[in-house]
Design an enzyme around this catalytic site. Structure first.
Site, PDB file in Angstrom:
ATOM      1  N   GLU A   1       0.843  -1.199   0.000  1.00  0.00           N
ATOM      2  CA  GLU A   1       0.000   0.000   0.000  1.00  0.00           C
ATOM      3  C   GLU A   1       0.879   1.250   0.000  1.00  0.00           C
ATOM      4  O   GLU A   1       1.802   1.362   0.782  1.00  0.00           O
ATOM      5  CB  GLU A   1      -0.904  -0.020   1.245  1.00  0.00           C
ATOM      6  CG  GLU A   1      -1.871   1.125   1.313  1.00  0.00           C
ATOM      7  CD  GLU A   1      -2.651   1.310   0.004  1.00  0.00           C
ATOM      8  OE1 GLU A   1      -3.359   0.374  -0.381  1.00  0.00           O
ATOM      9  OE2 GLU A   1      -2.509   2.366  -0.627  1.00  0.00           O
TER      10      GLU A   1
ATOM     11  N   ASN B   1       9.551   4.227  -0.329  1.00  0.00           N
ATOM     12  CA  ASN B   1       9.655   5.076   0.862  1.00  0.00           C
ATOM     13  C   ASN B   1      11.083   5.569   1.085  1.00  0.00           C
ATOM     14  O   ASN B   1      11.302   6.705   1.510  1.00  0.00           O
ATOM     15  CB  ASN B   1       9.145   4.325   2.096  1.00  0.00           C
ATOM     16  CG  ASN B   1       7.638   4.439   2.216  1.00  0.00           C
ATOM     17  OD1 ASN B   1       7.011   5.192   1.467  1.00  0.00           O
ATOM     18  ND2 ASN B   1       7.041   3.706   3.132  1.00  0.00           N
TER      19      ASN B   1
ATOM     20  N   CYS C   1       5.988   5.156   8.740  1.00  0.00           N
ATOM     21  CA  CYS C   1       6.489   4.409   7.578  1.00  0.00           C
ATOM     22  C   CYS C   1       7.904   4.768   7.145  1.00  0.00           C
ATOM     23  O   CYS C   1       8.767   3.903   7.103  1.00  0.00           O
ATOM     24  CB  CYS C   1       5.529   4.585   6.405  1.00  0.00           C
ATOM     25  SG  CYS C   1       3.966   3.753   6.689  1.00  0.00           S
TER      26      CYS C   1
END
Ligand code: NAD
Length: 489
Positions: free
Chosen positions: A183, A246, A298
């Site tokens: 996700e 990320n 995250c």
């Protein structure tokens, strides 16, 4: 936020075949699980959300949200009312007619710098004990590379299974297949990101046309029909894509913060520099906003997890190491800026500082690894008194800052300014951008504002008689003002 209806049309419930709604279980009702469940229901599927936290399930059943996420509450309430979304603590019962199951439980950082898969493993062992499993299990949680494949093997080898069809075309199965479907949503715009994603990454090992893959495509059919890109790959590449995305974003943040420090010492303006580089299409203008560094649940965790992966394989991860180092240095920007512009931090001992913004970013109440937390601790240790305010995160702040000494929890941005000498902006909520600078000038006895997110308009704030210090930008002197402060009247 755009209206949910404008993002994507739901599946028509009467359509049969490849567009037909599916029976889905989502395990985990956190930021990702609840957004996934609400959005899948919005797409027309029947979704049961399961969570180990009974109080959370109870609250959700009564329409009480466990956290703040823009647009989510309305969606959850609406889908519950329509009967497409429900909540349960009983995984076995929820699975009775499930065609697929999403795992969206938390994977927090582990003490060794890696990622804890404890909750994912707990779900997997619960599943291993179930008489009937859905044909497809979808890994939404961010997990170490190889985890999806490991869990697929674990479920395939569980004792007592029959021959199994493994067909994955719907209905139950003894040997479910696993897809990795990381996700990429951002808290604060999570609903929008889920319904209008840049791409859907679907990791699957084996035949790319396997019925299980077709099942996953059916889940997202309305998004695919609206033109969303479908990227199919093996599970390990899908898992690594999530970490790499990320880490790339974190690296951009640290890169621009390093350039901002260079702008500060060389008299350049980082805002102009960002225009100068962001207009280059090879670079682009997203994630080059200077500030107090990245935070949240995250980016810090995923950068650390990649470094851990490198260590496991005796590789160096020099870029990621530098990214982390710059990020932790950047979090100290307010302390250095206050010391520099107030003359000497020691002189400010006992000063009251108003802090605007506590969540790690606007649009959420999430304070996991928020830059505000270490900053508050540090300023407090230096003897400062703090008046803190956030439009959404006050409950979380109260729960996390268990020792309230030296902290005044405020109900509004203006209340935080009362008796304050300085203002420090930590999270760039619109409420702060729109706050009238004259009101701030009325309150702040030192007439100084430290804007850690470059959110405030330098012209308006200096015209109000305030000195505005921003990251990587020249400091414009306050325009003289005859206005009297509140405590001088
Ligand atoms: P979260 O902590 O908000 O929610 C996790 C939920 O899982 C909690 O409600 C918890 O009670 C539940 N849970 C834990 N163990 C369980 C079990 N055994 N059975 C049932 N429920 C259980 O976590 P989150 O932020 O939603 O993150 C979930 C995953 O998604 C993580 O892997 C995270 O890295 C990833 N992710 C998060 C974001 C984000 O912005 N938060 C974005 C992308 C990916």
């Amino acid at each position: 936020m755009k209206s949910v209806q404008s993002l994507v049309a739901p599946i028509r419930p009467d359509v049969a075949g490849t567009d037909a709604p599916l029976q889905i279980v989502v395990v985990g009702a956190g930021y990702v699980g609840l957004v996934t469940a609400g959005c899948l229901a919005h797409l027309g599927h029947r979704v049961i959300t399961v969570d180990a936290d009974l109080a959370r399930i109870d609250d959700l059943a009564y329409g009480r949200m466990p956290f703040h996420e823009s647009g989510l509450e309305a969606m959850v309430v609406e889908q519950t009312r329509l009967g497409r979304l429900s909540f349960s603590a009983d995984l076995g019962a929820a699975l009775t007619s499930a065609e697929l199951l999403f795992i969206a439980v938390g994977t927090p950082p582990a003490a060794d710098g890696g990622i804890s898969t404890e909750a994912v493993d707990a779900v997997a062992s619960q599943l291993a004990g179930m008489p009937r499993l859905p044909a497809l299990i979808v890994m939404k949680s961010t997990v170490p590379v190889g985890t999806s494949s490991r869990i697929e093997n674990l479920l395939a080898s569980r004792p007592g299974i029959g021959t199994g069809n493994g067909g994955g075309g719907g209905g139950g199965s003894d040997t479910p297949r696993i897809a990795s479907n990381p996700e990429f949503l951002r808290e604060g715009t999570a609903v929008e990101d889920f319904l209008a994603p840049d791409r859907i990454v679907a990791g699957f090992d084996g035949d790319p046309h396997h019925p299980a893959v077709m099942l996953l495509r059916r889940v997202y059919q309305p998004l695919l029909s609206a033109g969303t890109t479908w990227l199919q790959m093996d599970t390990r590449s899908a898992e690594l894509s999530k970490f790499a995305a990320n880490a790339m974003l974190a690296t951009r943040v640290s890169f621009i913060n390093e350039i901002a420090s260079l702008a500060e010492v060389s008299g350049a303006d980082i805002a102009r520099v960002c225009e100068g580089i962001g207009s280059d299409r090879r670079i682009g203008n997203t994630f080059i906003d200077p500030g107090l560094g990245y935070g949240g649940s995250c980016l810090p965790k995923d950068v650390s997890a990649l470094r851990y992966l490198a260590r496991q394989h005796h590789l160096r991860a020099d870029i990621l190491t530098a990214t982390e180092r710059v990020n932790s240095r950047q979090r100290s920007w307010p302390v250095h800026a206050i010391a520099r512009w107030t003359g000497n931090m020691a002189q400010s001992k006992g000063s009251r500082i108003a802090i605007w913004g506590l969540a790690f970013k606007p649009g959420t109440d999430d304070m996991r690894d928020a830059p505000a937390l270490p900053l508050i601790e540090r300023l407090r240790r230096m003897g400062m008194s703090l008046s803190i305010y956030d439009p959404a995160a006050m409950d979380n702040a109260r729960a996390l800052l268990t020792d309230p000494r030296g902290i005044r929890f405020c109900d509004s941005a203006e209340q935080a300014l009362e008796e304050a000498e300085l203002l420090l902006l930590v999270t760039e909520w619109d409420e702060f951008r729109e706050f009238p600078p004259e009101v701030a000038a009325d309150h702040l006895s030192q007439r100084m504002v430290f804007d850690g997110r470059n959110a405030l308009d330098p012209v308006a704030w200096s015209q109000a008689g305030l000195q505005l210090v921003q990251v990587g930008r020249p400091v414009s002197p306050p325009v003289r003002s005859e206005r009297k402060r509140v405590n001088e009247r």
